[in-house]
Design a protein around this motif. Sequence first.
Motif, PDB file in Angstrom:
ATOM      1  N   GLY A 159     -11.745 -22.711   3.567  1.00 24.83           N
ATOM      2  CA  GLY A 159     -10.619 -23.804   3.606  1.00 24.83           C
ATOM      3  C   GLY A 159     -10.954 -25.132   4.454  1.00 24.83           C
ATOM      4  O   GLY A 159      -9.915 -25.789   4.511  1.00 24.83           O
ATOM      5  N   VAL A 160     -12.085 -25.470   4.541  1.00 21.04           N
ATOM      6  CA  VAL A 160     -12.610 -26.502   5.184  1.00 21.04           C
ATOM      7  C   VAL A 160     -12.393 -27.762   4.034  1.00 21.04           C
ATOM      8  O   VAL A 160     -12.792 -27.869   3.080  1.00 21.04           O
ATOM      9  N   HIS A 161     -11.644 -28.630   4.647  1.00 18.33           N
ATOM     10  CA  HIS A 161     -11.422 -30.159   3.763  1.00 18.33           C
ATOM     11  C   HIS A 161     -12.444 -31.169   4.058  1.00 18.33           C
ATOM     12  O   HIS A 161     -13.178 -31.679   3.259  1.00 18.33           O
ATOM     13  N   TYR A 162     -12.738 -31.264   5.346  1.00 22.45           N
ATOM     14  CA  TYR A 162     -13.661 -32.321   5.894  1.00 22.45           C
ATOM     15  C   TYR A 162     -14.297 -31.935   7.068  1.00 22.45           C
ATOM     16  O   TYR A 162     -13.643 -31.523   7.956  1.00 22.45           O
ATOM     17  N   LEU A 163     -15.534 -32.635   7.479  1.00 18.11           N
ATOM     18  CA  LEU A 163     -16.106 -32.534   8.754  1.00 18.11           C
ATOM     19  C   LEU A 163     -16.627 -33.769   9.071  1.00 18.11           C
ATOM     20  O   LEU A 163     -16.906 -34.579   8.480  1.00 18.11           O
ATOM     21  N   ILE A 164     -16.626 -34.128  10.532  1.00 19.13           N
ATOM     22  CA  ILE A 164     -17.189 -35.336  10.902  1.00 19.13           C
ATOM     23  C   ILE A 164     -18.001 -34.831  12.082  1.00 19.13           C
ATOM     24  O   ILE A 164     -17.458 -34.163  13.024  1.00 19.13           O
ATOM     25  N   TRP A 165     -19.139 -35.349  12.294  1.00 18.42           N
ATOM     26  CA  TRP A 165     -20.229 -34.924  13.320  1.00 18.42           C
ATOM     27  C   TRP A 165     -21.407 -35.866  13.269  1.00 18.42           C
ATOM     28  O   TRP A 165     -21.919 -36.478  12.090  1.00 18.42           O
ATOM     29  N   GLN A 166     -21.808 -36.306  14.467  1.00 15.87           N
ATOM     30  CA  GLN A 166     -23.074 -37.346  14.770  1.00 15.87           C
ATOM     31  C   GLN A 166     -22.936 -38.710  13.769  1.00 15.87           C
ATOM     32  O   GLN A 166     -23.678 -39.155  13.266  1.00 15.87           O
ATOM     33  N   GLY A 167     -21.747 -38.972  13.793  1.00 18.00           N
ATOM     34  CA  GLY A 167     -21.468 -40.522  13.268  1.00 18.00           C
ATOM     35  C   GLY A 167     -21.447 -40.256  11.620  1.00 18.00           C
ATOM     36  O   GLY A 167     -21.721 -41.129  10.994  1.00 18.00           O
ATOM     37  N   GLN A 168     -21.394 -39.158  10.986  1.00 22.50           N
ATOM     38  CA  GLN A 168     -21.314 -38.670   9.505  1.00 22.50           C
ATOM     39  C   GLN A 168     -20.148 -38.001   9.229  1.00 22.50           C
ATOM     40  O   GLN A 168     -19.554 -37.327  10.089  1.00 22.50           O
ATOM     41  N   ILE A 169     -19.646 -37.915   7.805  1.00 18.13           N
ATOM     42  CA  ILE A 169     -18.646 -37.350   7.628  1.00 18.13           C
ATOM     43  C   ILE A 169     -18.990 -36.575   6.308  1.00 18.13           C
ATOM     44  O   ILE A 169     -19.789 -37.137   5.492  1.00 18.13           O
TER      45      ILE A 169
END
Length: 207
Positions: A159-169
Amino acid sequence: MVVARETHASRQVRRRAAALRAGAVLLLGLGGLAVWQAAPGADVTAPAASPVNPLAGTLPAAPQPWTGEATGCTVPDPSGTGGCVAGVTAWAVDQLTAAVGEQPMTCWSEHAWNPSSDHPRGLGCDIFVGAAGQFPAGDHLAHGWRMAEWLRVHAADLGVHYLIWQGQIWVADRAGAGWVPYDGGGVYDPGDATGGHFDHVHVSLRG
């Protein structure tokens, strides 16, 4: 005179080739823009279509899929804040823990400085990697990518909508775009270790 005719012809060929190249670049640009501006829910591509970042190594086993209904922020926060999370969030945390072990994280938070945040709605978690406020490297960086890519590859089940990691989405509804630069959304400094989400993986779930 023969040389002059050949020179004129070659110029015409070069001009036509340049025009074709310009047209091709314009079409590619418009095509990319169309993909990025696809409406939420558009079937751009499967979430797992993009290759896994090599730093992630071998990903853990697949999770059990979430099959529940929307619950609102009614479940005790598994990260121990004393707040609440949605059922899907608690499920995702449980599945991540089963895959990679217990991680330092914060889910519920008032986030008064960012009213649009998913944290106060119980739909966001920050999973910290290494020391807070620091840019991870080596094993810490690889571990962060392992978790981020596992969440991305299994976004539909979790059910993931979005991820943010290492200056990226990465946004599930625009999965075909892959990881793209994160601009901070007008709230955070994308160059900062925390604001740019270098020291933690942010995951937002669908409620």
